[in-house]
Scaffold this active site. Structure first.
Site, mmCIF file in Angstrom:
data_model
loop_
_atom_site.group_PDB
_atom_site.id
_atom_site.type_symbol
_atom_site.label_atom_id
_atom_site.label_comp_id
_atom_site.label_asym_id
_atom_site.label_seq_id
_atom_site.Cartn_x
_atom_site.Cartn_y
_atom_site.Cartn_z
ATOM 1 N N GLU A 161 0.842 -1.207 0.000
ATOM 2 C CA GLU A 161 0.000 0.000 0.000
ATOM 3 C C GLU A 161 0.873 1.252 0.000
ATOM 4 O O GLU A 161 0.525 2.262 -0.607
ATOM 5 C CB GLU A 161 -0.967 0.007 1.189
ATOM 6 C CG GLU A 161 -1.922 -1.194 1.273
ATOM 7 C CD GLU A 161 -2.680 -1.492 -0.005
ATOM 8 O OE1 GLU A 161 -2.714 -0.656 -0.924
ATOM 9 O OE2 GLU A 161 -3.245 -2.603 -0.101
ATOM 10 N N TYR A 178 4.320 10.061 -7.357
ATOM 11 C CA TYR A 178 5.140 10.133 -8.569
ATOM 12 C C TYR A 178 4.324 10.659 -9.754
ATOM 13 O O TYR A 178 4.798 11.474 -10.546
ATOM 14 C CB TYR A 178 5.707 8.734 -8.828
ATOM 15 C CG TYR A 178 6.521 8.566 -10.088
ATOM 16 C CD1 TYR A 178 7.669 9.318 -10.300
ATOM 17 C CD2 TYR A 178 6.148 7.625 -11.046
ATOM 18 C CE1 TYR A 178 8.423 9.130 -11.458
ATOM 19 C CE2 TYR A 178 6.894 7.429 -12.193
ATOM 20 C CZ TYR A 178 8.042 8.186 -12.395
ATOM 21 O OH TYR A 178 8.774 8.002 -13.532
HETATM 22 MN MN MN Z 1 -4.388 -3.242 -1.540
HETATM 23 FE FE FE Z 2 -3.269 -0.728 -2.942
#
Ligand code: MN
Ligand code: FE
Length: 361
Positions: A129, A138
């Site tokens: 995550e 980014y």
């Molecule tokens: Mn996930």
């Molecule tokens: Fe994710």
């Protein structure tokens, strides 16, 4: 059975029967303390297998070129305002959603489970995550989007606010020490795992996944599209981690698996689907080339039923056909060998290469 090791003047007696008793007390929740730290012997083999598979899929956002995306973002002719809006919604929704998922793993689920191989795979899940959140940073900096816009979208777009409230409401109550011997608390945890894995990552992520991949299919925003494909590959593993966790939790705590509870889970999915449909209408207020809100709405119904069935629950609209078959094909990124050329394969250690990969959706 006992085994004695004689080393010098000392002798050490290891008791196999005691170790086996500890092993059988290794549980998803309420496991025995001494088996909270020993990975071996593995009881939840799936967790270790998924950990290895996830590790082999490692990617880093900055390895994906954004030159073409930047060019297209600035060019009024190549992409329309609706298409730019989809990207903004993608960044606005996911930059907070990835954090919410990671936070729930670290402070709720990983805290409450007791078997160490479950903690191991959840640690990797939380890290992925972070990678997803980083990929959005980014994208934002590459396209030079004002970063305040992300926070503003999170606060000001009601359909995003509602989706986030829906998932976080089961998260906060579970943060403190919880007596997990009580069936109502077991149900709270099972509900949390179901909501995050199946309703959120499994269903509410798919409206935008579909739209961004639809742009990618038209060669629009190839860098962003590629990052979303990597993310999607990760999400399919996350859905599987949480599905296995859910199934084992239910299996070990049969008393929670009542007709009433099953119905509660189905209505939670119904609510998640409704919120996602409203969100799709905000992402796609007018149809664009190859992008029709109705198709994505129908896709959400289809995918929600697959999630329910995978957890042993009855579908909400039985008999639906996949309205976007190309999407399923595009999500199965293993079929495209060339896709793995480049930096990504370099992260794969030789030891990880023999892990079977059989992603679904
Ligand atoms: Mn996930
Ligand atoms: Fe994710």
């Amino acid at each position: 059975m006992q085994k004695t090791f004689q080393v010098g003047s000392k002798s050490f007696v290891l008791d196999q029967a005691k170790a086996e008793a500890a092993f059988s007390a290794k549980k998803v929740i309420n496991g025995r303390g001494t088996m909270t730290f020993n990975l071996l012997p593995l009881k939840y083999q799936w967790a270790y297998d998924l950990y290895r598979k996830m590790k082999a899929n490692h990617w880093e956002p900055e390895d994906i070129p954004m030159g073409k995306d930047i060019e297209q973002w600035r060019d009024e002719k190549t992409v329309s305002d609706v298409e730019r809006w989809i990207i903004r919604m993608g960044i606005g929704y996911f930059s907070a959603a990835e954090g919410i998922v990671g936070d729930n793993i670290q402070h709720v689920v990983r805290e409450l489970v007791t078997a160490p191989e479950l903690k191991l795979v959840l640690g990797r899940h939380a890290h992925e995550e972070n990678i997803h959140a980083d990929s959005l940073l980014y994208m934002i900096s590459s396209l030079q989007i004002n970063p305040h816009e992300c926070e503003a979208m999170f606060e000001d777009i009601p359909t995003i606010v509602r989706k986030n409230e829906f998932v976080t409401k089961t998260s906060h109550a579970l943060r403190r020490d919880l007596d997990l011997t009580l069936p109502e608390n077991k149900r709270l945890l099972a509900k949390n795992i179901f909501i995050f894995g199946q309703c959120m990552e499994g269903t509410q992520f798919y409206g935008l996944f579909g739209m961004v991949l639809s742009l990618y299919r038209q060669n629009k925003f190839p860098g962003i599209g590629q990052m979303f494909r990597y993310t999607l590959r990760d999400e399919s593993n996350h859905i599987e981690v949480f599905r296995n966790l859910f199934m084992d939790l239910v299996d070990e705590n049969q008393e929670i698996w009542t007709a009433e509870f099953k119905e509660e889970l189905r209505s939670l999915m119904r609510e998640a689907v409704q919120l996602e449909k409203e969100f799709i209408r905000d992402c796609l207020p007018v149809n664009s080339i190859g992008l029709a809100a109705d198709d994505f709405v129908a896709y959400i119904d289809y995918i929600a039923d697959r999630r329910l069935e995978s957890c042993g629950l009855a579908p909400l609209s039985p008999g639906l056909k996949n309205p976007l078959p190309w999407l399923a094909e595009m999500m199965d990124i293993k079929k495209e060998q060339n896709f793995f050329e480049g930096r990504v394969t370099e992260y794969q250690k030789a030891s990880s290469l023999n892990v079977a990969s059989d992603d679904e959706l």
